[in-house]
Design a protein around this motif. Structure first.
Motif, PDB file in Angstrom:
ATOM      1  N   LYS A 258       0.558  -1.322   0.023  1.00 33.44           N
ATOM      2  CA  LYS A 258       0.397  -0.256  -0.135  1.00 33.44           C
ATOM      3  C   LYS A 258       1.529   1.442   0.709  1.00 33.44           C
ATOM      4  CE  LYS A 258      -4.197  -1.933   2.881  1.00 33.44           C
ATOM      5  NZ  LYS A 258      -5.566  -2.013   3.367  1.00 33.44           N
ATOM      6  N   GLU A 259       1.941   0.971   0.012  1.00 33.43           N
ATOM      7  CA  GLU A 259       3.070   2.243   0.601  1.00 33.43           C
ATOM      8  C   GLU A 259       4.095   2.867  -0.848  1.00 33.43           C
ATOM      9  OE1 GLU A 259       4.971   1.311   4.117  1.00 33.43           O
ATOM     10  OE2 GLU A 259       3.363   2.471   5.160  1.00 33.43           O
ATOM     11  N   SER A 260       4.097   1.799  -1.404  1.00 33.29           N
ATOM     12  CA  SER A 260       4.551   1.625  -2.941  1.00 33.29           C
ATOM     13  C   SER A 260       4.241   2.541  -3.608  1.00 33.29           C
ATOM     14  CB  SER A 260       4.807   0.157  -3.411  1.00 33.29           C
ATOM     15  OG  SER A 260       5.306  -1.219  -2.087  1.00 33.29           O
ATOM     16  N   SER A 261       4.943   3.167  -4.488  1.00 38.23           N
ATOM     17  CA  SER A 261       4.473   4.106  -5.438  1.00 38.23           C
ATOM     18  C   SER A 261       4.164   3.135  -7.075  1.00 38.23           C
ATOM     19  CB  SER A 261       5.767   5.257  -5.670  1.00 38.23           C
ATOM     20  OG  SER A 261       6.735   4.904  -5.840  1.00 38.23           O
ATOM     21  N   VAL A 262       4.606   1.968  -6.828  1.00 43.54           N
ATOM     22  CA  VAL A 262       4.707   1.115  -8.385  1.00 43.54           C
ATOM     23  C   VAL A 262       4.541  -0.050  -8.577  1.00 43.54           C
ATOM     24  CG1 VAL A 262       6.082   0.753 -10.870  1.00 43.54           C
ATOM     25  CG2 VAL A 262       6.316   2.859  -9.467  1.00 43.54           C
ATOM     26  N   TRP A 280      -5.447 -12.717  -7.530  1.00 40.19           N
ATOM     27  CA  TRP A 280      -5.644 -11.641  -7.837  1.00 40.19           C
ATOM     28  C   TRP A 280      -4.174 -12.104  -6.836  1.00 40.19           C
ATOM     29  CZ3 TRP A 280      -7.298  -7.451  -9.590  1.00 40.19           C
ATOM     30  CH2 TRP A 280      -8.861  -7.190 -10.812  1.00 40.19           C
ATOM     31  N   ILE A 281      -3.187 -10.993  -8.351  1.00 36.45           N
ATOM     32  CA  ILE A 281      -1.432 -11.024  -7.366  1.00 36.45           C
ATOM     33  C   ILE A 281      -1.386  -9.156  -7.301  1.00 36.45           C
ATOM     34  CG2 ILE A 281      -0.620 -10.934  -9.651  1.00 36.45           C
ATOM     35  CD1 ILE A 281       1.798 -12.417  -8.731  1.00 36.45           C
ATOM     36  N   ALA A 282      -0.350  -8.682  -6.230  1.00 34.70           N
ATOM     37  CA  ALA A 282      -0.546  -7.212  -6.131  1.00 34.70           C
ATOM     38  C   ALA A 282       1.077  -7.906  -5.618  1.00 34.70           C
ATOM     39  CB  ALA A 282      -1.062  -7.071  -5.395  1.00 34.70           C
ATOM     40  N   GLN A 283       2.375  -6.888  -6.671  1.00 31.30           N
ATOM     41  CA  GLN A 283       3.565  -7.225  -6.863  1.00 31.30           C
ATOM     42  C   GLN A 283       4.095  -5.778  -6.809  1.00 31.30           C
ATOM     43  OE1 GLN A 283       5.287  -9.615  -9.559  1.00 31.30           O
ATOM     44  NE2 GLN A 283       6.520 -11.105  -8.518  1.00 31.30           N
ATOM     45  N   THR A 284       5.509  -5.885  -6.521  1.00 28.91           N
ATOM     46  CA  THR A 284       6.726  -4.723  -6.340  1.00 28.91           C
ATOM     47  C   THR A 284       7.845  -5.484  -6.505  1.00 28.91           C
ATOM     48  OG1 THR A 284       7.183  -4.939  -4.176  1.00 28.91           O
ATOM     49  CG2 THR A 284       5.387  -3.241  -4.684  1.00 28.91           C
ATOM     50  N   THR A 285       9.380  -4.923  -6.517  1.00 24.75           N
ATOM     51  CA  THR A 285      10.325  -5.512  -6.973  1.00 24.75           C
ATOM     52  C   THR A 285      10.797  -6.227  -5.985  1.00 24.75           C
ATOM     53  OG1 THR A 285      11.340  -3.185  -7.719  1.00 24.75           O
ATOM     54  CG2 THR A 285      12.903  -4.972  -6.916  1.00 24.75           C
ATOM     55  N   TYR A 286      10.218  -6.137  -4.328  1.00 26.46           N
ATOM     56  CA  TYR A 286      10.767  -7.474  -3.393  1.00 26.46           C
ATOM     57  C   TYR A 286       9.279  -7.894  -3.278  1.00 26.46           C
ATOM     58  CZ  TYR A 286      14.957  -4.186  -4.072  1.00 26.46           C
ATOM     59  OH  TYR A 286      15.698  -3.737  -4.371  1.00 26.46           O
ATOM     60  N   LEU A 287       8.604  -7.602  -3.422  1.00 23.16           N
ATOM     61  CA  LEU A 287       7.077  -8.076  -2.293  1.00 23.16           C
ATOM     62  C   LEU A 287       6.271  -8.727  -3.305  1.00 23.16           C
ATOM     63  CD1 LEU A 287       6.424  -5.490  -0.023  1.00 23.16           C
ATOM     64  CD2 LEU A 287       7.992  -7.662   0.947  1.00 23.16           C
ATOM     65  N   THR A 288       5.878  -9.985  -3.169  1.00 21.95           N
ATOM     66  CA  THR A 288       4.787 -10.569  -3.744  1.00 21.95           C
ATOM     67  C   THR A 288       2.661 -10.675  -3.434  1.00 21.95           C
ATOM     68  OG1 THR A 288       5.610 -11.468  -5.622  1.00 21.95           O
ATOM     69  CG2 THR A 288       3.800 -12.241  -5.077  1.00 21.95           C
ATOM     70  N   SER A 308      -5.245   3.909  -0.718  1.00 22.09           N
ATOM     71  CA  SER A 308      -3.730   4.608  -1.095  1.00 22.09           C
ATOM     72  C   SER A 308      -3.813   3.413  -3.081  1.00 22.09           C
ATOM     73  CB  SER A 308      -3.249   2.970  -0.186  1.00 22.09           C
ATOM     74  OG  SER A 308      -3.742   1.139  -1.086  1.00 22.09           O
ATOM     75  N   LEU A 309      -4.747   2.945  -3.729  1.00 17.18           N
ATOM     76  CA  LEU A 309      -4.774   3.694  -4.702  1.00 17.18           C
ATOM     77  C   LEU A 309      -4.792   4.881  -5.190  1.00 17.18           C
ATOM     78  CD1 LEU A 309      -7.321   0.354  -5.674  1.00 17.18           C
ATOM     79  CD2 LEU A 309      -5.618   0.071  -5.579  1.00 17.18           C
ATOM     80  N   LYS A 310      -5.082   5.186  -5.752  1.00 18.68           N
ATOM     81  CA  LYS A 310      -4.156   7.008  -5.598  1.00 18.68           C
ATOM     82  C   LYS A 310      -2.859   7.418  -6.124  1.00 18.68           C
ATOM     83  CE  LYS A 310      -8.738   8.662  -4.360  1.00 18.68           C
ATOM     84  NZ  LYS A 310     -10.029   9.748  -3.674  1.00 18.68           N
ATOM     85  N   ASN A 311      -1.905   6.778  -4.519  1.00 17.64           N
ATOM     86  CA  ASN A 311      -0.801   7.015  -4.508  1.00 17.64           C
ATOM     87  C   ASN A 311       0.113   5.933  -5.300  1.00 17.64           C
ATOM     88  OD1 ASN A 311      -1.813   8.974  -2.765  1.00 17.64           O
ATOM     89  ND2 ASN A 311      -1.926   7.692  -1.194  1.00 17.64           N
ATOM     90  N   MET A 312      -0.370   4.569  -6.571  1.00 19.79           N
ATOM     91  CA  MET A 312      -0.203   3.915  -6.931  1.00 19.79           C
ATOM     92  C   MET A 312       0.159   3.823  -8.301  1.00 19.79           C
ATOM     93  SD  MET A 312      -1.873   0.627  -5.574  1.00 19.79           S
ATOM     94  CE  MET A 312      -0.994   0.214  -3.602  1.00 19.79           C
ATOM     95  N   THR A 313       1.522   4.187  -9.138  1.00 25.92           N
ATOM     96  CA  THR A 313       1.365   3.120 -10.705  1.00 25.92           C
ATOM     97  C   THR A 313       1.192   1.854 -10.511  1.00 25.92           C
ATOM     98  OG1 THR A 313       2.765   5.745 -11.050  1.00 25.92           O
ATOM     99  CG2 THR A 313       2.331   3.418 -12.886  1.00 25.92           C
ATOM    100  N   GLN A 331       0.882   2.033 -16.228  1.00 25.78           N
ATOM    101  CA  GLN A 331       1.475   1.694 -16.931  1.00 25.78           C
ATOM    102  C   GLN A 331       0.862   0.064 -17.928  1.00 25.78           C
ATOM    103  OE1 GLN A 331       4.243   2.917 -18.681  1.00 25.78           O
ATOM    104  NE2 GLN A 331       3.684   1.013 -19.967  1.00 25.78           N
ATOM    105  N   ILE A 332       0.372   0.305 -18.863  1.00 29.32           N
ATOM    106  CA  ILE A 332       0.649  -1.018 -20.027  1.00 29.32           C
ATOM    107  C   ILE A 332       2.282  -2.025 -19.413  1.00 29.32           C
ATOM    108  CG2 ILE A 332      -0.051  -2.184 -21.546  1.00 29.32           C
ATOM    109  CD1 ILE A 332      -2.728  -0.913 -20.132  1.00 29.32           C
TER     110      ILE A 332
END
Length: 393
Positions: A258-262, A280-288, A308-313, A331-332
């Motif tokens: 939730k605190e991640s920007s991308v 469903w999957i939500a993933q960052t560089t280090y977290l899944t 928190s979605l409003k602060n995400m790309t 971003q596609i």
């Protein structure tokens, strides 16, 4: 005169009352006519609505039937079509075709690449001497001759898998003060005296959750490989208990996402007991984070991640639900864009625009892979993309 005047006054009043009655009667008749018209229009509208639904359904069916006649056909290699929906012929062709371009580099490790080699351990668990027992030329017995060491190798092998039965005896101690001391939890009423250890529980959870093996496959796997008899119900209980113990870690991962920007998002349908569910999957560089959703609409992410979605790309495919969410930006996924561009190449192999855009995207991906921690200026890339878009238009 008075009588005459009274008659003269009375007649107009009576005439006026008659006019109002006739007017109201006319209005009532018109209202009834309008009501009939409205009822008729309402019925006609409902009929049109049913016809529209029917036409939309027929349109979907016709589009689905016409897809097989498209040239070239769309599959998971040149579109967002999932592999489960593509024809068998397309699946076979996809297995022999890759989106990766051929490289002029030699196969194997490249110059400067730091390789890794398995190294022999200093103290092996077992040692086996291998030597000839007879001469392959004359057949003489060589068992009494001491050999000369030629070379040494080490073989990595799994030990024989046999269950270990560890008996645990629990002792309570009574202090001189009369206090009864137990450093363990009391035995559950009705509980079985046989339990499964942490290694069995860890393997069952890993194979079920990570490798997605169903319980009906896990049960014979434990019996065949580990000689452990375990019911499907017990396997389900183990996974459920591990989930309860993992909740603090899951909440920590969710909070960090939730605190991640991308953040990358994706969803996939899966059947559970014959009922369609969504993974469903939500993933960052280090977290899944993988979680279940009742559907594949935008509401699933909005309920889970809130404001928190409003602060995400968001990095996503072209599923319409993602564009109904108020993300900071969207971003596609470049892999999906590369596949869609491949379809343009299949349609017209003479055009070069799609290949040029693919080349730009691949170059961007390669640059990011080479410099994963650096901030790469984006304006140059955007300018090159704008030039290609202008060229196509």
């Amino acid at each position: 005169m008075r009588a005459s005047n009274e008659i003269a006054i009375f007649i107009p009043v009576k005439q006026q009352v008659n006019d109002i009655s006739e007017t109201l009667s006319g209005l009532l008749s018109e209202l009834q006519s309008l009501r009939k018209t409205v009822d008729s229009l309402y019925a006609e509208n409902r009929s049109l609505g049913r016809n529209v639904d029917k036409l939309l359904k027929e349109n979907r069916e016709l589009r689905k039937r016409l897809e097989k006649y498209e040239t070239p056909p769309k599959d998971s290699g040149n579109s967002s079509t999932p592999p489960s929906k593509e024809p068998v012929a397309s699946e076979v062709a996809r297995r022999t075709k890759s989106l990766r371009q051929k490289s002029d580099k030699k196969v194997g490790g490249q110059p400067g690449h730091e390789g890794t080699t398995r190294r022999m351990v200093d103290t092996p668990d077992e040692t086996e001497n291998v030597s000839s027992q007879y001469c392959t030329n004359c057949g003489r017995n060589l068992s009494g001759i001491e050999g000369v060491l030629d070379y040494v190798t080490q073989e990595v092998e799994l030990p024989p898998v046999l269950p270990v039965y560890r008996e645990r005896r629990f002792y309570k101690k009574v202090c001189s003060c009369g206090c009864c001391n137990r450093s363990y939890e009391p035995r559950r009423k009705g509980g079985n005296a046989i339990t499964f250890g942490k290694n069995i529980r860890a393997i069952a959870t890993y194979l079920s959750v990570v490798q997605c093996l169903p319980y009906e496959r896990l049960q014979p796997l434990f019996a065949t490989m580990f000689n452990v008899s375990i019911s499907q119900g017990t396997l389900a209980n183990i996974v459920r208990e591990m989930l309860d113990k993992s909740r603090p870690a899951i909440e920590l991962i969710e909070r960090a996402i939730k605190e991640s920007s991308v953040v990358g998002f994706d969803e996939s349908g899966c059947y559970t007991n014959g009922r369609l569910n969504w993974s469903w999957i939500a993933q960052t560089t280090y977290l899944t984070l993988v979680f279940r959703g009742a559907g594949r609409g935008a509401r699933v992410l909005e309920d889970r991640f809130g404001d928190s979605l409003k602060n995400m790309t968001a990095i996503t495919d072209r599923h319409s639900a993602y564009f109904a969410i108020d993300f900071l930006n969207n971003q596609i996924c470049l892999a999906h864009l590369l596949r869609n561009l491949e379809y343009l190449n299949d349609l017209d192999n003479e055009q070069t625009w799609a290949k040029e855009v693919q080349g730009l995207l691949r170059e961007a991906i390669h640059t990011r892979n080479e410099k994963p921690a650096e901030v790469i200026p984006k304006q140059g890339w955007l300018d090159r993309l704008d030039e290609l878009l202008k060229k196509e238009s």
